[in-house]
Design a protein around this motif. Structure first.
Motif, PDB file in Angstrom:
ATOM      1  N   LYS A  20      28.901  51.379  33.850  1.00 33.48           N
ATOM      2  CA  LYS A  20      30.269  51.765  34.230  1.00 33.48           C
ATOM      3  C   LYS A  20      30.929  52.568  33.104  1.00 33.48           C
ATOM      4  O   LYS A  20      31.489  53.633  33.317  1.00 33.48           O
ATOM      5  CB  LYS A  20      31.131  50.516  34.533  1.00 33.48           C
ATOM      6  N   GLY A  21      30.837  52.016  31.900  1.00 39.36           N
ATOM      7  CA  GLY A  21      31.472  52.649  30.731  1.00 39.36           C
ATOM      8  C   GLY A  21      30.768  53.925  30.298  1.00 39.36           C
ATOM      9  O   GLY A  21      31.339  54.721  29.548  1.00 39.36           O
ATOM     10  N   THR A  22      29.536  54.120  30.741  1.00 36.21           N
ATOM     11  CA  THR A  22      28.809  55.363  30.436  1.00 36.21           C
ATOM     12  C   THR A  22      29.244  56.455  31.416  1.00 36.21           C
ATOM     13  O   THR A  22      29.480  57.592  31.029  1.00 36.21           O
ATOM     14  CB  THR A  22      27.280  55.113  30.541  1.00 36.21           C
ATOM     15  N   GLN A  23      29.378  56.098  32.695  1.00 37.27           N
ATOM     16  CA  GLN A  23      29.709  57.101  33.717  1.00 37.27           C
ATOM     17  C   GLN A  23      31.201  57.442  33.738  1.00 37.27           C
ATOM     18  O   GLN A  23      31.559  58.585  34.037  1.00 37.27           O
ATOM     19  CB  GLN A  23      29.283  56.603  35.110  1.00 37.27           C
ATOM     20  N   SER A  37      39.945  51.243  31.321  1.00 45.07           N
ATOM     21  CA  SER A  37      38.924  50.215  31.130  1.00 45.07           C
ATOM     22  C   SER A  37      39.596  48.961  30.594  1.00 45.07           C
ATOM     23  O   SER A  37      40.119  48.955  29.474  1.00 45.07           O
ATOM     24  CB  SER A  37      37.860  50.704  30.132  1.00 45.07           C
ATOM     25  N   THR A  38      39.599  47.908  31.417  1.00 47.41           N
ATOM     26  CA  THR A  38      40.280  46.677  30.980  1.00 47.41           C
ATOM     27  C   THR A  38      39.582  46.066  29.768  1.00 47.41           C
ATOM     28  O   THR A  38      40.234  45.537  28.879  1.00 47.41           O
ATOM     29  CB  THR A  38      40.353  45.652  32.135  1.00 47.41           C
ATOM     30  N   GLY A  39      38.248  46.181  29.706  1.00 48.03           N
ATOM     31  CA  GLY A  39      37.518  45.660  28.540  1.00 48.03           C
ATOM     32  C   GLY A  39      37.945  46.382  27.268  1.00 48.03           C
ATOM     33  O   GLY A  39      38.216  45.749  26.239  1.00 48.03           O
ATOM     34  N   GLY A  63      32.527  35.198  27.392  1.00 51.88           N
ATOM     35  CA  GLY A  63      32.036  35.729  28.672  1.00 51.88           C
ATOM     36  C   GLY A  63      32.764  35.190  29.885  1.00 51.88           C
ATOM     37  O   GLY A  63      32.303  35.354  31.011  1.00 51.88           O
ATOM     38  N   SER A  64      33.926  34.522  29.674  1.00 51.73           N
ATOM     39  CA  SER A  64      34.733  34.074  30.823  1.00 51.73           C
ATOM     40  C   SER A  64      35.733  35.157  31.188  1.00 51.73           C
ATOM     41  O   SER A  64      35.814  36.175  30.502  1.00 51.73           O
ATOM     42  CB  SER A  64      35.503  32.798  30.467  1.00 51.73           C
ATOM     43  N   LEU A  65      36.524  34.897  32.225  1.00 56.55           N
ATOM     44  CA  LEU A  65      37.509  35.902  32.651  1.00 56.55           C
ATOM     45  C   LEU A  65      38.900  35.567  32.120  1.00 56.55           C
ATOM     46  O   LEU A  65      39.317  34.402  32.100  1.00 56.55           O
ATOM     47  CB  LEU A  65      37.568  35.980  34.179  1.00 56.55           C
ATOM     48  N   PRO A  94      39.304  45.762  39.932  1.00 57.05           N
ATOM     49  CA  PRO A  94      39.468  44.319  40.027  1.00 57.05           C
ATOM     50  C   PRO A  94      38.137  43.574  39.846  1.00 57.05           C
ATOM     51  O   PRO A  94      37.093  44.068  40.247  1.00 57.05           O
ATOM     52  CB  PRO A  94      40.001  44.130  41.441  1.00 57.05           C
ATOM     53  N   ARG A  95      38.238  42.404  39.268  1.00 54.56           N
ATOM     54  CA  ARG A  95      37.050  41.600  38.975  1.00 54.56           C
ATOM     55  C   ARG A  95      37.060  40.280  39.737  1.00 54.56           C
ATOM     56  O   ARG A  95      36.132  39.492  39.622  1.00 54.56           O
ATOM     57  CB  ARG A  95      37.079  41.283  37.490  1.00 54.56           C
ATOM     58  N   THR A  96      38.126  40.030  40.479  1.00 53.36           N
ATOM     59  CA  THR A  96      38.207  38.856  41.358  1.00 53.36           C
ATOM     60  C   THR A  96      38.871  39.330  42.656  1.00 53.36           C
ATOM     61  O   THR A  96      39.545  40.373  42.660  1.00 53.36           O
ATOM     62  CB  THR A  96      39.098  37.740  40.755  1.00 53.36           C
ATOM     63  N   GLY A 133      21.015  46.378  22.929  1.00 55.72           N
ATOM     64  CA  GLY A 133      20.825  47.607  22.152  1.00 55.72           C
ATOM     65  C   GLY A 133      22.080  48.457  22.083  1.00 55.72           C
ATOM     66  O   GLY A 133      22.094  49.532  21.490  1.00 55.72           O
ATOM     67  N   ARG A 134      23.170  48.000  22.716  1.00 56.92           N
ATOM     68  CA  ARG A 134      24.371  48.849  22.796  1.00 56.92           C
ATOM     69  C   ARG A 134      25.130  48.897  21.463  1.00 56.92           C
ATOM     70  O   ARG A 134      25.284  47.900  20.770  1.00 56.92           O
ATOM     71  CB  ARG A 134      25.310  48.321  23.877  1.00 56.92           C
ATOM     72  N   LEU A 135      25.624  50.084  21.146  1.00 59.34           N
ATOM     73  CA  LEU A 135      26.501  50.295  19.985  1.00 59.34           C
ATOM     74  C   LEU A 135      27.763  50.942  20.528  1.00 59.34           C
ATOM     75  O   LEU A 135      27.680  51.817  21.396  1.00 59.34           O
ATOM     76  CB  LEU A 135      25.833  51.250  18.988  1.00 59.34           C
ATOM     77  N   SER A 143      30.066  54.610  24.230  1.00 59.54           N
ATOM     78  CA  SER A 143      28.960  53.709  23.923  1.00 59.54           C
ATOM     79  C   SER A 143      27.650  54.461  23.770  1.00 59.54           C
ATOM     80  O   SER A 143      27.436  55.516  24.376  1.00 59.54           O
ATOM     81  CB  SER A 143      28.863  52.593  24.967  1.00 59.54           C
ATOM     82  N   TYR A 144      26.807  53.933  22.911  1.00 61.04           N
ATOM     83  CA  TYR A 144      25.482  54.495  22.621  1.00 61.04           C
ATOM     84  C   TYR A 144      24.467  53.382  22.839  1.00 61.04           C
ATOM     85  O   TYR A 144      24.832  52.251  23.147  1.00 61.04           O
ATOM     86  CB  TYR A 144      25.411  54.945  21.150  1.00 61.04           C
ATOM     87  N   HIS A 145      23.201  53.725  22.676  1.00 61.43           N
ATOM     88  CA  HIS A 145      22.152  52.698  22.743  1.00 61.43           C
ATOM     89  C   HIS A 145      21.116  53.006  21.680  1.00 61.43           C
ATOM     90  O   HIS A 145      20.717  54.169  21.517  1.00 61.43           O
ATOM     91  CB  HIS A 145      21.508  52.689  24.140  1.00 61.43           C
ATOM     92  N   LYS A 177      26.203  34.135  30.469  1.00 60.51           N
ATOM     93  CA  LYS A 177      27.488  33.648  30.989  1.00 60.51           C
ATOM     94  C   LYS A 177      28.208  34.791  31.721  1.00 60.51           C
ATOM     95  O   LYS A 177      28.772  34.594  32.808  1.00 60.51           O
ATOM     96  CB  LYS A 177      28.334  33.120  29.812  1.00 60.51           C
ATOM     97  N   ARG A 178      28.183  35.996  31.145  1.00 62.93           N
ATOM     98  CA  ARG A 178      28.863  37.135  31.776  1.00 62.93           C
ATOM     99  C   ARG A 178      28.233  37.451  33.133  1.00 62.93           C
ATOM    100  O   ARG A 178      28.932  37.783  34.092  1.00 62.93           O
ATOM    101  CB  ARG A 178      28.805  38.365  30.855  1.00 62.93           C
ATOM    102  N   LEU A 179      26.907  37.328  33.206  1.00 63.10           N
ATOM    103  CA  LEU A 179      26.232  37.602  34.484  1.00 63.10           C
ATOM    104  C   LEU A 179      26.592  36.544  35.524  1.00 63.10           C
ATOM    105  O   LEU A 179      26.841  36.864  36.690  1.00 63.10           O
ATOM    106  CB  LEU A 179      24.717  37.650  34.280  1.00 63.10           C
TER     107      LEU A 179
END
Ligand code: AP5
Length: 233
Positions: A20-23, A37-39, A63-65, A94-96, A133-135, A143-145, A177-179
């Motif tokens: 998502k953050g890449t596109q 981006s809420t994150g 990893g909770s909401l 939205p995430r919920t 591997g994300r940076l 973001s990079y990898h 947990k995030r998954l």
């Protein structure tokens, strides 16, 4: 109802690491939209040590909401900004189902509240390598990898030359947990949009350039010229 005649409104939904953050920055540049981006907003608040940042640090790192009301007010405030009046990309919201309902209310009387909801579909097993591997460059959200998209100079942002970091939630334990949170709380949001006719599923296991082209094709296939558009003017 009010007729809305310009600006794409897009929602990106997908598990952590689905791209998502890449596109989003690619879509933002191509279609001149604002990227919410809420994150990224939460990480900025944590970095700046604001009251909100203090409240959400432990939640995001486990990893909770973050509570729905906090997130809904954050989006409401940002969507109202002038730079978002010509369309926006919601990345991580939205995430919920509650957030989705409140977003609908927020967008009010418009005949078409959103134009596209993109479902970044990918098997969980492919995400560990992407996440570990994300940076990231905190200030911009770029973001990079380490393997797939390495920066030109190790641990350095290509654009600003500033240092890259690894997110505290980007490790195998928190990813699990995030998954789980994604499957329990965010997957039902896809069902919420299923009958609206604006939901498109993308194979997010493909290369980033393939995904960009898929998204462009989706937008093109449903593009309507704004009412104010006049080829003779
Ligand atoms: P957030 O920052 O939104 O995290 P997330 O949803 O887990 O998403 P990610 O940023 O991890 O993944 P992405 O899909 O953007 O992946 P990327 O493109 O970087 O949220 C963080 C936390 O904030 C949440 O856990 C929660 O606590 C809280 N929060 C946020 N919003 C909330 C809300 N609405 N309600 C409640 N709480 C909220 O890609 C990942 C890696 O893979 C990168 O290294 C990239 O280079 C690489 N990559 C990307 N695409 C490809 C490809 N096609 N092939 C190979 N590699 C690729």
């Amino acid at each position: 109802t009010k007729k809305r005649d310009e600006g794409l409104r897009i929602v990106l939904i997908g598990p952590p690491g689905s791209g998502k953050g890449t596109q989003a920055p690619i879509i933002k540049d191509e279609y001149c939209l604002c990227h919410l981006s809420t994150g990224d907003m939460l990480r900025a608040a944590i970095e700046q040590g604001t009251e909100l940042g203090k409240q959400v640090k432990a939640i995001t790192e486990s990893g909770s909401l973050v509570p729905d009301d906090t997130m809904v007010s954050m989006i409401k405030e940002n969507i109202a900004k002038p730079e978002c009046s010509k369309g926006f990309i919601l990345d991580g919201f939205p995430r919920t189902v509650v957030q989705a309902e409140k977003l609908d209310k927020m967008l009010g009387e418009d005949d078409k509240k959103l134009d596209h909801v993109l479902d970044f579909s990918i098997d969980d097993s492919l995400l560990t390598r992407r996440i570990t591997g994300r940076l990231v460059h905190l200030a911009s959200g770029r973001s990079y990898h380490k393997e797939f998209f390495p920066p030109k100079v190790p641990m350095t942002d290509d654009v600003t030359g500033e240092p890259l970091i690894q997110r505290p939630d980007d490790n195998e334990v928190v990813l699990k947990k995030r998954l789980a949170t994604f499957h329990a709380n965010t997957k039902p949001v896809l069902n919420y949009y299923k009958h609206t006719g604006i939901l498109s599923t993308i194979d997010a296991s493909q290369s980033a350039s393939f995904i960009s082209n898929t998204i462009k094709a989706i937008f093109l296939s449903t593009f309507h010229f704004p009412q104010s558009f006049n080829v003779f003017s």
